[in-house]
Write an enzyme that holds these catalytic residues in place. Structure first.
Site, PDB file in Angstrom:
ATOM      1  N   HIS A   1       0.850  -1.193   0.000  1.00 41.90           N
ATOM      2  CA  HIS A   1       0.000   0.000   0.000  1.00 41.90           C
ATOM      3  C   HIS A   1       0.882   1.238   0.000  1.00 41.90           C
ATOM      4  CE1 HIS A   1       0.810  -1.145   4.168  1.00 41.90           C
ATOM      5  NE2 HIS A   1       0.815   0.142   4.422  1.00 41.90           N
TER       6      HIS A   1
ATOM      7  N   HIS B   1       0.840   5.325   1.181  1.00 42.29           N
ATOM      8  CA  HIS B   1       0.177   6.348   1.993  1.00 42.29           C
ATOM      9  C   HIS B   1       0.155   7.670   1.224  1.00 42.29           C
ATOM     10  CE1 HIS B   1       0.554   4.196   5.987  1.00 42.29           C
ATOM     11  NE2 HIS B   1       1.502   3.576   5.310  1.00 42.29           N
TER      12      HIS B   1
HETATM   13  P1  5GP Z   1       2.054   0.460   7.278  1.00 43.43           P
HETATM   14  O1  5GP Z   1       2.576   0.667   8.667  1.00 43.43           O
HETATM   15  O2  5GP Z   1       1.932  -1.023   6.996  1.00 43.43           O
HETATM   16  O3  5GP Z   1       2.744   1.226   6.217  1.00 43.43           O
HETATM   17  O4  5GP Z   1       0.609   1.084   7.284  1.00 43.43           O
HETATM   18  C1  5GP Z   1      -0.540   0.425   7.617  1.00 43.43           C
HETATM   19  C2  5GP Z   1      -1.563   1.498   7.838  1.00 43.43           C
HETATM   20  O5  5GP Z   1      -2.820   0.876   7.934  1.00 43.43           O
HETATM   21  C3  5GP Z   1      -1.372   2.302   9.132  1.00 43.43           C
HETATM   22  O6  5GP Z   1      -1.229   3.674   8.802  1.00 43.43           O
HETATM   23  C4  5GP Z   1      -2.617   2.011   9.944  1.00 43.43           C
HETATM   24  O7  5GP Z   1      -3.094   3.140  10.606  1.00 43.43           O
HETATM   25  C5  5GP Z   1      -3.590   1.528   8.893  1.00 43.43           C
HETATM   26  N1  5GP Z   1      -4.557   0.551   9.337  1.00 43.43           N
HETATM   27  C6  5GP Z   1      -4.357  -0.485  10.201  1.00 43.43           C
HETATM   28  N2  5GP Z   1      -5.482  -1.219  10.319  1.00 43.43           N
HETATM   29  C7  5GP Z   1      -6.403  -0.634   9.522  1.00 43.43           C
HETATM   30  C8  5GP Z   1      -7.767  -0.934   9.219  1.00 43.43           C
HETATM   31  O8  5GP Z   1      -8.359  -1.886   9.707  1.00 43.43           O
HETATM   32  N3  5GP Z   1      -8.397  -0.115   8.345  1.00 43.43           N
HETATM   33  C9  5GP Z   1      -7.776   0.970   7.780  1.00 43.43           C
HETATM   34  N4  5GP Z   1      -8.495   1.711   6.947  1.00 43.43           N
HETATM   35  N5  5GP Z   1      -6.498   1.284   8.038  1.00 43.43           N
HETATM   36  C10 5GP Z   1      -5.820   0.491   8.887  1.00 43.43           C
END
Ligand code: 5GP
Length: 141
Positions: A102, A104
């Site tokens: 993903h 951001h």
């Molecule tokens: P990463 O740390 O993997 O780059 O980002 C994962 C993102 O997913 C985080 O910013 C976190 O806030 C978000 N996130 C975690 N669980 C959920 C969820 O159940 N739904 C949504 N919409 N975002 C989530």
């Protein structure tokens, strides 16, 4: 790392978990981050089963980034931001917490600090209002 089909975003893609959807096409889905670092913080995910940047096909990556490019200025305008931070984490050591690729999209306003990464759960009603605002902006884009 092997792709886990039960990761949170795989469940979102299958409709098993709700999200505040802002955009979808054949290859990608975009929705608001549940713990936003700023107003309008969105995630764009590929529909390919890929854990991170090194696991995705170049074709799917191009489609993912094209959507990031298309949505970012619209989200920025919709929330009245001044700039956009694009972030993408690979591996737990780099800060990745969900192991489905993903990107951001984090709108930035002058003089406003970011909230912590994956730190504070947002109010669902506020997320719904922000998502609606962004969807409306995208309809007129
Ligand atoms: P990463 O740390 O993997 O780059 O980002 C994962 C993102 O997913 C985080 O910013 C976190 O806030 C978000 N996130 C975690 N669980 C959920 C969820 O159940 N739904 C949504 N919409 N975002 C989530």
């Amino acid at each position: 790392m092997t792709y886990d089909p039960n990761n949170i975003f795989a469940k979102v893609l299958r409709g098993e978990l709700p999200c505040h959807n802002i955009y979808e096409d054949d290859d990608t889905l975009a929705f608001l981050d549940i713990m936003p670092r700023s107003e309008g913080h969105a995630l764009v995910i590929t529909k390919e089963k890929a854990t991170d940047l090194f696991d995705v096909s170049p074709q799917a990556l191009v489609k993912l980034m094209a959507v990031v490019q298309k949505l970012s200025p619209e989200i920025k305008e919709a929330v009245g931001a001044d700039g956009v931070l694009i972030a993408q984490f690979n591996g737990a050591a780099a800060g990745q917490t969900v192991f489905h690729l993903h990107v951001h999209i984090i709108p930035r306003k002058e003089g406003t600090e970011l909230k912590p990464h994956a730190g504070i759960m947002a109010d669902q009603a506020i997320l719904a209002t922000t998502a609606e605002k962004i969807r409306k902006k995208l309809q007129t884009a």
